[in-house]
Design an enzyme around this catalytic site. Structure first.
Site, PDB file in Angstrom:
ATOM      1  CG  ASP A  95      -0.297  -0.084   2.555  1.00 22.77           C
ATOM      2  OD1 ASP A  95       0.869  -0.538   2.637  1.00 22.77           O
ATOM      3  OD2 ASP A  95      -0.937   0.319   3.549  1.00 22.77           O
ATOM      4  NE  ARG A  96       5.112   2.877   4.620  1.00 21.81           N
ATOM      5  CZ  ARG A  96       6.287   2.797   5.241  1.00 21.81           C
ATOM      6  NH1 ARG A  96       6.709   1.641   5.741  1.00 21.81           N
ATOM      7  NH2 ARG A  96       7.034   3.870   5.384  1.00 21.81           N
TER       8      ARG A  96
HETATM    9  C1  LIG Z   1       2.274  -0.098   7.835  1.00 17.58           C
HETATM   10  C2  LIG Z   1       1.061  -0.888   7.373  1.00 17.58           C
HETATM   11  C3  LIG Z   1       0.589  -1.794   8.503  1.00 17.58           C
HETATM   12  C4  LIG Z   1      -0.061   0.123   7.027  1.00 17.58           C
HETATM   13  O1  LIG Z   1      -1.259  -0.576   6.776  1.00 17.58           O
HETATM   14  P1  LIG Z   1      -2.692   0.132   6.846  1.00 17.58           P
HETATM   15  O2  LIG Z   1      -2.734   0.979   8.055  1.00 17.58           O
HETATM   16  O3  LIG Z   1      -2.805   1.005   5.605  1.00 17.58           O
HETATM   17  O4  LIG Z   1      -3.710  -0.961   6.839  1.00 17.58           O
HETATM   18  C5  LIG Z   1       1.382  -1.689   6.066  1.00 17.58           C
HETATM   19  O5  LIG Z   1       1.887  -0.828   5.094  1.00 17.58           O
HETATM   20  C6  LIG Z   1       2.375  -2.786   6.329  1.00 17.58           C
HETATM   21  O6  LIG Z   1       2.030  -3.831   6.807  1.00 17.58           O
HETATM   22  N1  LIG Z   1       3.681  -2.512   6.019  1.00 17.58           N
HETATM   23  C7  LIG Z   1       4.765  -3.445   6.167  1.00 17.58           C
HETATM   24  C8  LIG Z   1       5.930  -2.844   6.886  1.00 17.58           C
HETATM   25  C9  LIG Z   1       6.573  -1.674   6.165  1.00 17.58           C
HETATM   26  O7  LIG Z   1       5.964  -1.030   5.323  1.00 17.58           O
HETATM   27  O8  LIG Z   1       7.774  -1.404   6.476  1.00 17.58           O
HETATM   28  K   LIG Z   2      -4.034   2.222   3.951  1.00 18.39           K
END
Ligand SMILES: CC(C)(COP(=O)(O)O)[C@@H](O)C(=O)NCCC(=O)O
Ligand SMILES: [K+]
Ligand SMILES: Nc1ncnc2c1ncn2[C@@H]1O[C@H](COP(=O)(O)OP(=O)(O)O)[C@@H](O)[C@H]1O
Length: 259
Positions: free
Chosen positions: A107-108
């Site tokens: 998503d990021r």
């Molecule tokens: C940080 C998050 C939990 C955000 O998820 P969301 O709040 O959008 O559901 C997701 O991008 C994720 O699981 N990231 C993995 C770790 C990282 O981006 O470093």
């Molecule tokens: K999100």
């Protein structure tokens, strides 16, 4: 000239709180909506083109099954959707962003890519979702990095769940900023969470602009409007430069699905 057949398809972003849907016709995002997670039986219905509650009726006038493109940060949910007849799951390798690390949330990566493609690099994306994240890229489309903290709703939920005496506050009931120095429990919780979160967002934006002056900063996610309104009251000069855009991930998915 032969008339070009328009191809409708669905994009689904699976977040940690809920599902975010986009109906595309070719590269154009026609319509967006959110739903709760769906049980297996409803996923089957969607695959068969049977009308569903909380879905726009127009979808069920289109040929089924509509191609479905998924970006998910919830593994158990990704697994459920594998049974859909015409599905593509986007992974980090599909995103042309450079200098990523293997566990970066899709998503990021997609929100950053979509924002950069449409608004220009360098760019910082703030996602005010279940978690609140900052994710930045430089002018060469390299991930600069970012930060992850509990989102607004999660901060209130955690205080309500992990303490004996604190109530569970619902952000839907919030209107204006609470008093900074509060004289009752609900307002004291609001003050602590909200002013600290806003100061943190201001600090990250300022630090970003120290690195990349004049670059853009965009905010998405379920708490974007509430946070933007609060920020506007406290730091109007900051919000003048902040772009509110709920569809950054859909922009990212569209850019990648063309390739
Ligand atoms: C940080 C998050 C939990 C955000 O998820 P969301 O709040 O959008 O559901 C997701 O991008 C994720 O699981 N990231 C993995 C770790 C990282 O981006 O470093
Ligand atoms: K999100
Ligand atoms: N109808 C809603 N349902 C759930 N969360 C909502 C809703 N409206 C606003 N929110 C806020 O959105 C946040 C979750 O953001 P969202 O972007 O939907 O999450 P995710 O992408 O992680 O599933 C919660 O902190 C909550 O305060």
């Amino acid at each position: 000239m032969k008339p070009r057949i328009q191809k409708p398809w669905l994009a689904l972003e699976i977040g940690n709180s809920r599902l975010h849907w986009g109906l595309f016709v070719d590269e154009t995002l026609d319509y967006t909506w959110n739903t709760d997670y769906l049980p297996d039986s409803v996923i089957q219905q969607l695959g068969n083109g049977q009308p569903l509650d909380n879905f726009p009726a127009q979808i069920f006038t289109l040929p089924s099954p509509l191609p479905l493109v998924i970006a998910s940060v919830v593994l158990s949910q990704t697994a459920l959707w594998q049974s859909y007849p015409n599905v593509r799951v986007i992974t980090l390798e599909d995103v042309p962003l450079k200098n990523t690390y293997p566990t970066l949330g899709i998503d990021r990566a997609l929100a950053l890519w979509g924002a950069g493609i449409k608004l220009g690099f360098p760019i910082l994306v703030i996602d005010a979702g279940t978690a609140l994240t900052f994710t930045g890229a430089d002018s060469q489309q390299n991930l600069v990095g970012g930060a992850i903290l509990p989102g607004l709703g999660l901060q209130f939920a955690t205080l309500g769940e992990k303490t004996s005496q604190l109530p569970q506050l619902e952000t839907q009931n919030f209107t204006s900023l609470p008093p900074r120095f509060a004289l009752n429990t609900p307002e004291a919780i609001q003050s602590g969470v909200i002013y600290t979160l806003l100061a943190g967002i201001k600090d990250f934006m300022t630090a970003w602009w120290d690195l990349y002056p004049n670059s853009k900063v965009a905010i998405k996610g379920g708490d974007r409007t509430l946070l933007f309104n609060y920020l506007q009251t406290l730091y109007p000069e900051l919000t003048a430069r902040l772009i509110v855009e709920p569809n950054l991930i859909f922009w990212g998915i569209a850019a990648i699905n063309e390739v």
